[in-house]
Enzyme design. Structure first.
Site, PDB file in Angstrom:
ATOM      1  N   CYS A 237       0.836  -1.200   0.000  1.00 52.13           N
ATOM      2  CA  CYS A 237       0.000   0.000   0.000  1.00 52.13           C
ATOM      3  C   CYS A 237       0.865   1.242   0.000  1.00 52.13           C
ATOM      4  CB  CYS A 237      -0.897   0.044   1.249  1.00 52.13           C
ATOM      5  SG  CYS A 237      -1.959  -1.392   1.477  1.00 52.13           S
TER       6      CYS A 237
ATOM      7  N   ASP B  62      19.439  38.047 -12.139  1.00 56.63           N
ATOM      8  CA  ASP B  62      18.148  38.306 -12.773  1.00 56.63           C
ATOM      9  C   ASP B  62      17.534  39.593 -12.228  1.00 56.63           C
ATOM     10  OD1 ASP B  62      15.740  37.009 -14.365  1.00 56.63           O
ATOM     11  OD2 ASP B  62      14.924  37.772 -12.477  1.00 56.63           O
TER      12      ASP B  62
END
Length: 489
Positions: A34, A439
């Site tokens: 599971c 940037d």
């Protein structure tokens, strides 16, 4: 993580979905495995054993739980965080390399012997490359059986099986159901309305904030290759056996995905690339916890937790677009890219929208007339050098790229500075720690937040954000009103 038994037991007992894909719980008394968040009553700890992969569970003789469907868990975030041999191998396996080229092809791409690959992958995943590829084929088969009307023989070969018998045996072994029973038990879905279209859900770990993710993709979309239509990001895909068109839309708890493929054998690869594009296997809790520790970032994270890094489905395409976008506006970069697409891209049909072409390959672009490019001579040289290096194999960009080595190779090309190399590392190669201190948007945000705005000082401050600096960039960019930060209407 699967070796930390106490932690795994706590995750299972609390049904913590954050750990889905990190490990799998095999139950000794039932013979099933599971996901940690399985809604069934947790077994006694003495009856649990933990495995690092579904393939390891299958090799140990366990079958997939029919209730929690562990094969549909998000992928482990480990493979998107690391750049070592095993992580690169796992990214290539997800991209279908073992099915197409075998373990020898996988080893050749990584530059190691098959024995080394087998040993290292098995030591960490509990199963070798063939078993991992087999588990992936089983997942694909289940998906096709449940979501399409393809004949089972077509499902078998589309999922990558070499024979109908192997397909039937594998499906029965993994799911304890025959292929026809998988189809019969599957929930009935509304017809897509278009023949050949596969509709599915892409799971992710919550939280996920879609604004910058889809906003960035929509705002930078290249006409003909990408578009935003009816609340979904749509684009063409160049795939190993053909091409495709995908539509991706954010929904509560999942990403809605519609795929039209010219060859169904490309389904596994298409899904893998779409998940990579949207960074769906990330661990947002770990990312946000680290970034939230910096008081300057705390309000940004608290306001919109779960930001992802918008990535790409084609590393070479993104590198070309990064060069086209050097020192120009988003609109200008889209215009340059659209011209290349119209002149050199492969035409495709799109009955559901306005997509017209595949983005041209480096081989197609290597023959372009540079004088026809409306850009400065130095940038033309940068572009032509890049595509020729990509076309002749002198530069390789892909899921198997070594991040530091590839960044160094990019910086050695004419016209490649730190910004271009780092944005490719962040969005094309998937380096979660790539950073853009030069940037303009990052520097403006840093200044507004009281952070150092000079590249060197900001890089020093950002040391505390490692290894998630690429995600910090998304939070910093989000302070601007640029369209990349807004989910389109």
């Amino acid at each position: 993580m699967h070796t930390d038994t106490e932690r795994c037991v706590r995750a299972v007992q609390s049904k913590d979905a954050r750990f889905d894909g990190w490990f799998y719980t095999a139950v000794l008394t039932t013979g099933i495995y599971c996901r940690p968040s399985c809604p069934a009553v947790p077994p006694k700890p003495a009856h649990m054993v933990f495995h690092p992969s579904a393939a390891a569970c299958q090799q140990a003789g366990f079958r997939a739980c029919k209730r929690c469907r562990p094969d549909t868990s998000p992928g482990s975030p480990e493979w998107n965080v690391r750049a070592d041999l095993v992580a690169r191998a796992m990214r290539l396996i997800a991209d279908g390399v073992v099915d197409r080229e075998g373990v020898t092809g996988l080893a050749a791409r990584l530059g190691y012997s098959t024995r080394q690959i087998e040993r290292q992958v098995r030591a960490e995943l509990g199963a070798g490359p063939l078993a991992l590829a087999r588990a992936q084929r089983a997942r694909t088969a289940r998906l096709l059986a449940e979501t399409t009307d393809l004949p089972m023989a077509d499902v078998a070969f589309a999922a990558g099986f070499s024979s109908i018998r192997t397909f039937n045996d594998t499906v029965r072994e993994v799911f304890a159901l025959s292929p026809s029973e998988l189809r019969t038990r599957a929930p009935k879905h509304a017809a897509s309305g278009t023949p050949g279209v596969i509709t599915l859900r892409l799971p992710f770990r919550a939280p996920l904030h879609p604004d910058n993710l889809f906003g960035h993709l929509a705002a930078t979309a290249v006409p003909g290759v990408e578009e935003w239509r009816d609340g979904a990001y749509r684009r063409t895909l160049r795939l190993p056996y053909g091409h495709g068109i995908v539509a991706l839309a954010p929904r509560p708890g999942h990403i809605a995905c519609r795929l039209a493929l010219s060859d169904p054998r490309d389904l596994t690869v298409a899904i893998s690339r779409c998940r990579r594009l949207l960074d769906l296997d990330a661990d947002p809790v770990a990312v946000d916890e680290q970034l939230r520790a910096d008081p300057a970032l705390t309000p940004l994270v608290d306001k919109a937790p779960g930001r992802r890094v918008p990535r790409t489905v084609d590393e070479a395409e993104f590198a070309v677009r990064a060069v086209l976008g050097q020192q120009v506006s988003t609109a200008a970069a889209r215009t340059h890219a659209a011209r290349l697409v119209t002149a050199h891209g492969t035409p495709v049909d799109d009955p559901e929208g306005g997509l017209t072409h595949l983005f041209p390959t480096p081989e197609e672009l290597a023959a372009l007339d540079t004088d026809a490019l409306a850009m400065p001579r130095t940038r033309r040289t940068t572009l032509t050098t890049l595509v020729r290096r990509l076309a002749d194999g002198g530069l390789r960009l892909g899921a198997d790229s070594d991040w530091p080595e590839t960044r160094a190779a990019l910086l050695a090309l004419p016209g490649f500075g730190p910004w271009t190399a780092d944005v490719i590392a962040m969005r094309a190669l998937g380096d979660p720690d790539a950073f853009l201190p030069t940037d303009l948007g990052v520097r403006r945000a840093a200044d507004a937040l009281g952070l150092p705005s000079t590249p060197s000082a900001l890089t020093t401050r950002a040391t505390a954000w490692r290894p998630w600096r690429a995600y910090a960039v998304q939070y910093l960019w989000a302070t601007d009103s640029h369209p990349i930060n807004v989910l389109p209407a």
